[in-house]
Write a protein that holds these residues in place. Structure first.
Motif, PDB file in Angstrom:
ATOM      1  N   UNK A 151     -17.877  14.071  14.171  1.00 51.97           N
ATOM      2  CA  UNK A 151     -19.031  14.300  15.179  1.00 51.97           C
ATOM      3  C   UNK A 151     -18.803  13.369  16.656  1.00 51.97           C
ATOM      4  N   UNK A 152     -17.312  12.756  16.415  1.00 52.90           N
ATOM      5  CA  UNK A 152     -17.177  12.099  17.631  1.00 52.90           C
ATOM      6  C   UNK A 152     -16.584  12.872  18.906  1.00 52.90           C
ATOM      7  N   UNK A 153     -15.709  12.316  19.708  1.00 50.86           N
ATOM      8  CA  UNK A 153     -15.560  13.275  21.011  1.00 50.86           C
ATOM      9  C   UNK A 153     -14.690  14.093  20.532  1.00 50.86           C
ATOM     10  N   UNK A 154     -13.543  13.682  19.813  1.00 51.04           N
ATOM     11  CA  UNK A 154     -12.529  14.821  19.429  1.00 51.04           C
ATOM     12  C   UNK A 154     -12.794  15.625  18.147  1.00 51.04           C
ATOM     13  N   UNK A 155     -13.282  14.932  17.257  1.00 49.02           N
ATOM     14  CA  UNK A 155     -13.774  15.671  16.175  1.00 49.02           C
ATOM     15  C   UNK A 155     -14.862  16.570  16.028  1.00 49.02           C
ATOM     16  N   UNK A 156     -15.803  16.536  17.223  1.00 47.51           N
ATOM     17  CA  UNK A 156     -16.715  17.400  17.403  1.00 47.51           C
ATOM     18  C   UNK A 156     -16.119  18.737  17.776  1.00 47.51           C
ATOM     19  N   UNK A 157     -14.958  18.669  18.495  1.00 49.91           N
ATOM     20  CA  UNK A 157     -14.120  20.066  18.629  1.00 49.91           C
ATOM     21  C   UNK A 157     -13.356  20.323  18.018  1.00 49.91           C
TER      22      UNK A 157
END
Length: 325
Positions: A151-157
């Motif tokens: 759910x972080x910056x990269x993870x949420x993408x």
């Protein structure tokens, strides 16, 4: 062109968030092959904290920031793909400022369907996800991926993009609230907490392990990532949220079943105008289709960059963090 109220966030030493100082700074006029942009939104990324702390060494004084969006004010000689008045986004150096002057080769025009804030929130992180999923080792339909920090910056993408490809996503996150968010992003299974991750992943995969791991956590996650892989699986380590990973002996890769390990950096994959255009076009198309959402979790005034860093490092942010000049 005068800019009486222009300023930047500058650091003269490495250290905690307090080293980020607001300083009056007139923007540099663009030289050949450069653009001058009045920024409307600036993305905050974990790499900015690595520059601030000195984990990644840089000459001082230094203005952090790796991406932004805004309106072109002026262009240097030879720049033809953008002009004054155009809305653009870019990756580059020193974007924690009211204005950005840098190489036009790193600038992409924005489609009408993408706002400045969306672009600043998603360009660097989204192209990182593109690199991880489609360039280094293209993820295939029906493969299983382990995604840390979903759910972080990269993870949420990464999570919805991997699902769009048709892969199964097992996410690893730190809290029940983040686990719910990971499920909402499309994760098939979520491991909550960092204990016995590999054992839990093995149970979820019938003992087989996963095809590929996307690990942005670093020091505390690397061994669990390696132990979660099937033979000939890929360990893609791309961040250090818990600190830099310890050295890994080549024999550890052999013991795991001929594993492959790589530590990519986006700029090696977007180092030509053609590759940058390809990456941004693919990213923006998925945003416009609704596959990806520029999830802006937090906005801070540019002058409050230190507060933004504190929030990011505390692990309490979700999605993207923006600075607004």
């Amino acid at each position: 062109m005068t800019h009486p109220n222009s300023y930047a966030i500058r650091m003269h030493e490495t250290g905690g968030p307090d080293v980020l100082k607001v300083e009056a700074l007139a923007p540099r006029e663009p030289g050949p092959g450069e653009v001058l942009v009045r920024q409307t939104a600036v993305g905050v990324n974990f790499i900015d904290t690595y520059h601030r702390t000195g984990l990644y060494k840089l000459p001082l004084p230094f203005v952090p920031g790796s991406e932004g969006a805004g309106i072109v004010e002026d262009v240097g000689e030879g720049v033809e793909h953008v002009g004054p008045g155009d809305r653009v986004a870019y990756t580059g150096r020193s974007t924690y400022a009211t204005h950005y002057t840098g190489p036009a080769a790193g600038v992409v025009p924005l489609p009408a369907g993408i706002s400045d804030e969306e672009a600043a929130a998603i360009l660097l992180k989204g192209m990182t996800a593109w690199m991880l999923l489609e360039e280094i080792r293209p993820l295939q339909k029906d493969e299983t991926a382990l995604v840390w920090a979903p759910v972080g910056g990269v993870g949420s993408l990464l999570t919805p993009w991997a699902k769009h490809i048709g892969a199964r996503v097992i996410a690893v996150t730190s809290s029940a609230a983040k686990a719910e968010r990971a499920k909402a992003l499309g994760a098939d299974d979520v491991v909550t907490g960092y204990d016995n991750v590999a054992q839990k992943v093995r149970e979820l995969t019938g003992g087989k392990g996963v095809d590929v791991v996307y690990d942005s956590v670093g020091r505390i996650s690397a061994e669990a990532s390696l132990a979660s892989l099937r033979p000939r699986g890929w360990f893609i380590t791309y961040g250090n949220a818990s600190g830099a990973a310890d050295p890994i002996a080549p024999g550890r890769l052999a013991a795991g079943g001929s594993l492959v390990m790589t530590r990519p950096t986006l700029f090696n994959f977007t180092d030509t105008p053609a590759s940058l255009a390809r990456a941004s076009k693919r990213l923006f198309s998925l945003v416009e289709k609704g596959v990806l959402n520029a999830d802006i979790g937090q906005r801070f005034a540019l002058k409050d960059a230190a507060e933004a860093h504190r929030a990011l490092e505390s692990g309490t942010t979700t999605g993207a963090t923006l600075l607004i000049p």
